[in-house]
Design a protein around this motif. Structure first.
Motif, mmCIF file in Angstrom:
data_model
loop_
_atom_site.group_PDB
_atom_site.id
_atom_site.type_symbol
_atom_site.label_atom_id
_atom_site.label_comp_id
_atom_site.label_asym_id
_atom_site.label_seq_id
_atom_site.Cartn_x
_atom_site.Cartn_y
_atom_site.Cartn_z
ATOM 1 N N ASP A 34 -36.765 -35.653 -24.576
ATOM 2 C CA ASP A 34 -37.165 -35.168 -25.784
ATOM 3 C C ASP A 34 -36.018 -36.085 -26.715
ATOM 4 N N TYR A 35 -36.411 -35.702 -27.901
ATOM 5 C CA TYR A 35 -35.926 -36.694 -28.865
ATOM 6 C C TYR A 35 -35.586 -35.774 -30.447
ATOM 7 N N GLN A 36 -34.305 -35.450 -30.305
ATOM 8 C CA GLN A 36 -33.824 -34.339 -31.314
ATOM 9 C C GLN A 36 -32.320 -34.602 -31.495
ATOM 10 N N PRO A 37 -32.424 -35.791 -32.261
ATOM 11 C CA PRO A 37 -30.520 -36.192 -32.449
ATOM 12 C C PRO A 37 -30.062 -35.478 -33.300
ATOM 13 N N LYS A 38 -28.910 -35.027 -32.853
ATOM 14 C CA LYS A 38 -27.940 -34.134 -33.576
ATOM 15 C C LYS A 38 -26.790 -35.140 -34.565
ATOM 16 N N LEU A 39 -27.086 -34.928 -35.689
ATOM 17 C CA LEU A 39 -26.741 -36.020 -36.949
ATOM 18 C C LEU A 39 -25.821 -35.131 -37.668
ATOM 19 N N ALA A 40 -24.775 -35.612 -38.194
ATOM 20 C CA ALA A 40 -24.060 -35.234 -39.351
ATOM 21 C C ALA A 40 -23.524 -36.165 -40.133
ATOM 22 N N ILE A 41 -23.272 -35.610 -41.414
ATOM 23 C CA ILE A 41 -22.685 -36.655 -42.669
ATOM 24 C C ILE A 41 -21.611 -37.234 -42.201
ATOM 25 N N GLY A 42 -21.639 -38.590 -42.506
ATOM 26 C CA GLY A 42 -20.511 -39.440 -42.050
ATOM 27 C C GLY A 42 -20.423 -40.263 -40.745
ATOM 28 N N GLU A 43 -21.314 -39.724 -40.011
ATOM 29 C CA GLU A 43 -21.469 -40.492 -38.650
ATOM 30 C C GLU A 43 -21.892 -41.800 -39.054
ATOM 31 N N LYS A 44 -21.313 -42.759 -37.954
ATOM 32 C CA LYS A 44 -21.807 -44.313 -38.080
ATOM 33 C C LYS A 44 -22.464 -44.394 -36.822
ATOM 34 N N TYR A 45 -23.477 -45.377 -37.000
ATOM 35 C CA TYR A 45 -24.275 -45.715 -35.925
ATOM 36 C C TYR A 45 -24.582 -47.216 -35.837
ATOM 37 N N ALA A 46 -24.849 -47.974 -34.911
ATOM 38 C CA ALA A 46 -25.222 -49.208 -34.977
ATOM 39 C C ALA A 46 -26.765 -48.949 -34.924
ATOM 40 N N PHE A 47 -27.559 -49.918 -35.675
ATOM 41 C CA PHE A 47 -28.803 -49.699 -35.553
ATOM 42 C C PHE A 47 -29.665 -51.153 -35.638
ATOM 43 N N ILE A 48 -31.007 -51.122 -35.264
ATOM 44 C CA ILE A 48 -31.862 -52.129 -35.291
ATOM 45 C C ILE A 48 -33.190 -51.823 -35.992
ATOM 46 N N LEU A 49 -33.856 -52.755 -36.745
ATOM 47 C CA LEU A 49 -34.983 -52.154 -37.328
ATOM 48 C C LEU A 49 -35.747 -53.169 -37.798
ATOM 49 N N ARG A 50 -36.938 -53.147 -37.444
ATOM 50 C CA ARG A 50 -37.932 -54.186 -37.923
ATOM 51 C C ARG A 50 -38.945 -53.589 -38.938
ATOM 52 N N VAL A 51 -39.203 -54.241 -40.320
ATOM 53 C CA VAL A 51 -39.802 -53.815 -41.053
ATOM 54 C C VAL A 51 -40.871 -54.757 -41.758
ATOM 55 N N ASN A 52 -41.747 -54.230 -42.537
ATOM 56 C CA ASN A 52 -42.732 -55.023 -43.220
ATOM 57 C C ASN A 52 -42.164 -54.831 -44.809
ATOM 58 N N PRO A 53 -41.508 -55.915 -45.086
ATOM 59 C CA PRO A 53 -40.786 -55.921 -46.327
ATOM 60 C C PRO A 53 -41.744 -55.990 -47.772
ATOM 61 N N VAL A 54 -42.308 -54.818 -47.990
ATOM 62 C CA VAL A 54 -43.094 -54.926 -49.299
ATOM 63 C C VAL A 54 -42.563 -54.247 -50.559
ATOM 64 N N ILE A 55 -43.036 -54.581 -51.674
ATOM 65 C CA ILE A 55 -42.650 -53.701 -52.949
ATOM 66 C C ILE A 55 -44.243 -53.485 -53.560
ATOM 67 N N SER A 56 -44.301 -52.570 -54.305
ATOM 68 C CA SER A 56 -45.609 -52.303 -55.070
ATOM 69 C C SER A 56 -45.228 -52.764 -56.386
ATOM 70 N N LYS A 57 -46.102 -53.285 -57.061
ATOM 71 C CA LYS A 57 -46.105 -53.895 -58.585
ATOM 72 C C LYS A 57 -47.365 -53.766 -59.087
ATOM 73 N N LYS A 58 -47.756 -52.743 -60.084
ATOM 74 C CA LYS A 58 -49.156 -52.480 -60.524
ATOM 75 C C LYS A 58 -49.865 -52.367 -59.653
ATOM 76 N N GLY A 59 -49.723 -51.393 -58.544
ATOM 77 C CA GLY A 59 -50.803 -51.106 -57.623
ATOM 78 C C GLY A 59 -50.911 -52.058 -56.324
ATOM 79 N N ARG A 60 -50.274 -53.137 -56.581
ATOM 80 C CA ARG A 60 -50.510 -54.043 -55.495
ATOM 81 C C ARG A 60 -49.045 -54.498 -54.970
ATOM 82 N N ARG A 61 -49.144 -54.746 -53.264
ATOM 83 C CA ARG A 61 -48.175 -54.979 -52.510
ATOM 84 C C ARG A 61 -47.674 -56.251 -52.556
ATOM 85 N N HIS A 62 -46.286 -56.817 -52.810
ATOM 86 C CA HIS A 62 -46.006 -57.994 -52.535
ATOM 87 C C HIS A 62 -44.833 -58.079 -51.602
#
Length: 221
Positions: free
Chosen positions: A80-108
């Motif tokens: 089960d995955y229901q992390p208990k989170l609180a303001i100010g807590e620090k976490y190490a993280f890893i993340l893979r993203v598709n780094p795009v922004i939208s300009k005039k309706g097109r992704r760049h």
């Protein structure tokens, strides 16, 4: 919600799977979707990250439903995955993203867009910033633009950005194969809004989530 580690069993042809499926993110997504075939009418309700273990195909998956393997190809560890989170807590993280922004309706792609804005090709080669400098600057800007709505903050010096790659998905839109890029982050974050951050953990961040992007893995410090 469920968090699963899914590893291809030794009885499967791991080398063939890695060559034919893991290299094609559309096939990869289809294979994982087979683990959630209890409701054929359901929309995709999972996000994942490919994370091979000693060259053995393996995935981390966050899902609304518990994965169920009817092919006997997978070793599945689910909790089960229901992390208990609180303001100010620090976490190490890893993340893979598709780094795009939208300009005039097109992704760049943010790296290509940044090069375009600075007229990169016309800058003297001795004065150009390195590709890695552009990747890091564009990557930090992309992540920084999302932290308020995502419920966390980060210190630039605590985050490393690498693994920028252009990829093909194996899926076509019209006559063209869908192409996208990925960027990897690793660092430390601080929670500013537990509810918003919980949504990020459950639903992911950014685009191309069907192609293995957007899942943030965290470890409490």
């Amino acid at each position: 919600m469920y968090f699963s580690k899914i590893t291809l069993k030794p009885t499967a042809d791991r080398a063939k799977y890695a060559e034919t499926v893991c290299a094609n993110t559309y096939k990869e997504h289809q294979e994982l979707w087979k683990l959630f075939n209890d409701d054929p009418d359901a929309d995709r309700d999972f996000i994942y990250r490919y994370e091979p273990q000693n060259n053995i195909p393996a995935y981390y998956v966050v899902s609304n439903r518990k994965p169920n393997d009817q092919t006997y190809l997978w070793d599945i560890q689910t909790k089960d995955y229901q992390p208990k989170l609180a303001i100010g807590e620090k976490y190490a993280f890893i993340l893979r993203v598709n780094p795009v922004i939208s300009k005039k309706g097109r992704r760049h792609d943010v790296v290509m867009h940044k090069k375009y804005l600075m007229n990169y090709k016309k800058i003297d080669k001795l004065k150009r910033p390195t590709s890695q400098q552009i990747i890091e600057e564009a990557g930090r800007e992309w992540l920084q633009s999302r932290v308020e709505s995502a419920g966390f903050s980060f210190d630039n010096e605590s985050v490393r950005i690498d693994g920028y790659q252009a990829k093909t998905s194996g899926k076509k839109r019209g006559n063209k194969e869908i192409r996208y890029s990925t960027m990897d982050y690793r660092g430390i974050l601080s929670i500013t809004n537990p509810d918003a951050f919980s949504k990020v953990l459950m639903q992911g961040i950014g685009k191309a989530r069907a192609f293995g992007c957007g899942l943030m893995l965290i470890r409490r410090l």
